[in-house]
Design a protein around this motif. Structure first.
Motif: not given
Lengths: 425, 425
Positions: A2, A330, A334-337, A340
């Motif tokens: 992240n 995705k 992954f888990e990198n905000n 979107s």
């Protein structure tokens, strides 16, 4: 990983790694394109049979005895109106069949309202500054028509159920200069959102201050599904008829993304009132459109089921492409905000929001190494995305192996731009 | 028999005889049409091969590698520009290929000039009352466009060499509100007159008070010859280039009367200046026109000689029809000076002038017994033929045996109307 949780040192290290990836991609001298909703060669091949259904021996006489080869029939052959009535959600008598482009019909109608007015009202050009609502992100070619006619485009934010109807209602009930709205109600461009039943009902029940308010209902992706459980769009004409507002919607679709882009057929569905006016207007402009191509489409599809089967074949080609891009996004984020994106069940686009201030940078980084995306800001009127965040991806055109590289390239560019932004801040 | 030399008694006697003929024709319950320049079924059949040149196996890739089946190429495929450059009399780089209708391109351009102005000048809609010159008799659909936009149509009489250029010159040099003129310079509609070299030269050299004056040069019958010695039309673009007025002419043609009416291809030839502006304008309105149909035309005709050979076949069908009508008129009105008519060597029409005050009556008499002609006054702006004298005959559509009856019916109606008029007076 992240990015938002990384220390400065970690960010620098990651940037070095990503820059290295970026340089590797650059060395490949790519020439890839995810800019426009352009069907792939495979998709075009689905419709090649359209070129066989008429030949020099064909009878081109219609059921009513009229000859498709000669002049006449301004508003389209009855056979194609019947075929597309369920797509437009109106009766076949409420259809005007145009040339090859629904955009062109929209342009013509707005041009007509500018110079002659919505029937019964002053020409828009004589009403001072007028405005249109534009759900955003949206379709750049709609915005271009408004810009051409100097109609002010008012952005309205999209929600998961369509345009924010509270805002729409507030605006149209307080500002009489708002004359219309452009909507892509099903699998919206670029987000793939389908308007909810409530949204459609609220559109049909709007109390607009402008009596000459019109809804340009661009149902470009009416049955361009990517899923076994396609979205359902409430029939706006039915709802408007219940509310006595049947003169409000102008419903468009075309076969540009069904058969051949540019060599398809475009349709308008509208109330009898609107239709009569629009036919009168077109009767000055032309003797009629290409009826042979209309007949070709009728003979090729035969009936509505023929159309549905054809759309399934498009879906079979498109679905793996959308899956590939979405899965790559995705995995890479992954888990990198810091990103979107939409996961559409129909239409032609994936809408991505990157960190504010990064979209232009991402698009430029892609361009630099041979991946063309739609220009930054394209999904907002005047090309101005205030957040500089939205990017439209069109996965349809590249072949799967190219698309894999394109999607990965995009991810690397997003990461690089984001890392630079985070290191700046 | 010369009606003008008959006594009242002789007129009455002749009227009884003609009325008897008229009643006989009425009893036949005819259903004939000489109203519009509509190709016959035989002529349409000449182009049926167009439906064979592309099929599902065809390569639809252009020389430059672009795919006709997909989006793109707003201004037309290079191959068709090359094919039609000699028809338009401009370089292929000076051509814009539109949809199926040149009328529609004319409409679009006038609409564009109304809302946006000729480039560099105020929109026509903001210039108060504006006017167009209309050589008369002329084409009703030109007049209809002007009426639609509330542009005043100023009739200019036709001479044997084109519009009366003394009048044209006087008007455009004294009235700055005159913004354009509609011309059918070769085999004019309805008289079949081809503008002389001097007329074309004078057009190219006009000193117009309006700087935003444009010539709509509708070369609809560019090589629609009916004779071994076809008329020659001087190239207006060449003349304008000599005079530095190359931005003045907008040259139109289409294949509506070459291949299929409604399913053909329309063209605009113009200076680079004009072309760039018009392309910008169309880029807002559409992504592009039907390139597959453009390719079909290219593959079918192959080259300019292919086009010429095709036109000869049209001529072989049309010539006997024109001869039949003209011979019938000659026979029926031998030494009877109550009618004059053109004997065109190209185009689609015969222009007839009956005794002033008789045209409406003739058309009504024909209508009553099943022969449809263009409505009275159609060849004049606002449908007003002050003399009530001009009638346009279109001999192309009916089969020869029908045409014989139609031509005779027309003559009887003319005689009856003339006799009634003479007996009134």
């Amino acid at each position: 990983m992240n990015y938002l949780a990384l220390s400065k040192n970690e960010l620098v290290k990651e940037k070095t790694r990503i820059l290295n990836e970026y340089e590797k991609l650059k060395a490949l001298k790519l020439n890839l394109n995810m800019a426009r909703g352009k069907p792939s060669v495979e998709q075009l091949n689905l419709s090649r049979g359209l070129l066989d259904v008429l030949n020099s021996d064909s009878c081109c006489t219609l059921k009513d005895g009229k000859d498709c080869l000669n002049y006449g029939i301004l508003d389209g052959i009855p056979e194609i109106k019947e075929l597309f009535a369920p797509v437009l959600g109106v009766e076949s008598g409420q259809i005007f069949v145009g040339g090859n482009s629904s955009l062109s019909i929209m342009f013509d109608i707005i041009s007509f309202f500018m110079t002659h007015g919505v029937p019964g009202f002053k020409p828009w050009i004589n009403q001072g500054k007028i405005k249109f609502l534009c759900p955003c992100p949206g379709y750049d070619r709609h915005f271009a028509i408004l810009a051409h006619f100097n109609i002010e485009a008012i952005p309205v934010p999209m929600t998961n159920t369509g345009p924010d109807m509270d805002i729409v209602e507030t605006l149209v009930t307080t500002d009489p200069t708002i004359k219309g709205i452009f909507c892509v109600p099903k699998y919206s461009n670029p987000q793939g959102i389908t308007y909810s039943d409530e949204t459609v009902k609220r559109f049909s029940a709007l109390s607009t201050l402008a009596p000459d308010f019109r809804i340009f209902w661009d149902n470009a992706y009416a049955f361009h599904d990517l899923s076994d459980t396609p979205a359902h769009l409430l029939n706006i004409m039915d709802e408007c008829q219940k509310n006595g507002t049947q003169d409000r919607p102008l419903i468009f679709c075309s076969t540009s993304k069904i058969t051949f882009p540019g060599a398809g057929v475009a349709f308008l569905g509208a109330s009898k009132n609107n239709l009569n006016t629009i036919k009168d207007f077109y009767s000055v402009k032309t003797i009629g459109f290409d009826k042979i191509n209309q007949l070709r489409h009728v003979r090729y599809f035969k009936d509505y089921n023929g159309l549905l089967n054809h759309m399934k074949k498009h879906r079979d080609i498109l679905k793996p492409k959308f899956d590939l891009v979405i899965n790559t996004l995705k995995e890479e984020f992954f888990e990198n905000n810091v990103i979107s994106f939409t996961e559409p069940i129909g239409g032609y686009f994936i809408s991505v929001d990157v960190m504010p201030g990064c979209a232009k940078k991402v698009i430029a980084l892609c361009k630099n190494i041979g991946l063309t995306l739609t220009y930054a800001g394209a999904t907002f009127p005047y090309g101005i995305d205030k957040k500089d965040s939205n990017i439209r991806l069109a996965p349809s055109y590249p072949a799967l192996n190219e698309l894999q590289v394109a999607a990965y390239t995009f991810c690397i560019a997003v990461k690089l731009a984001t890392l630079e932004k985070l290191l700046e801040g």
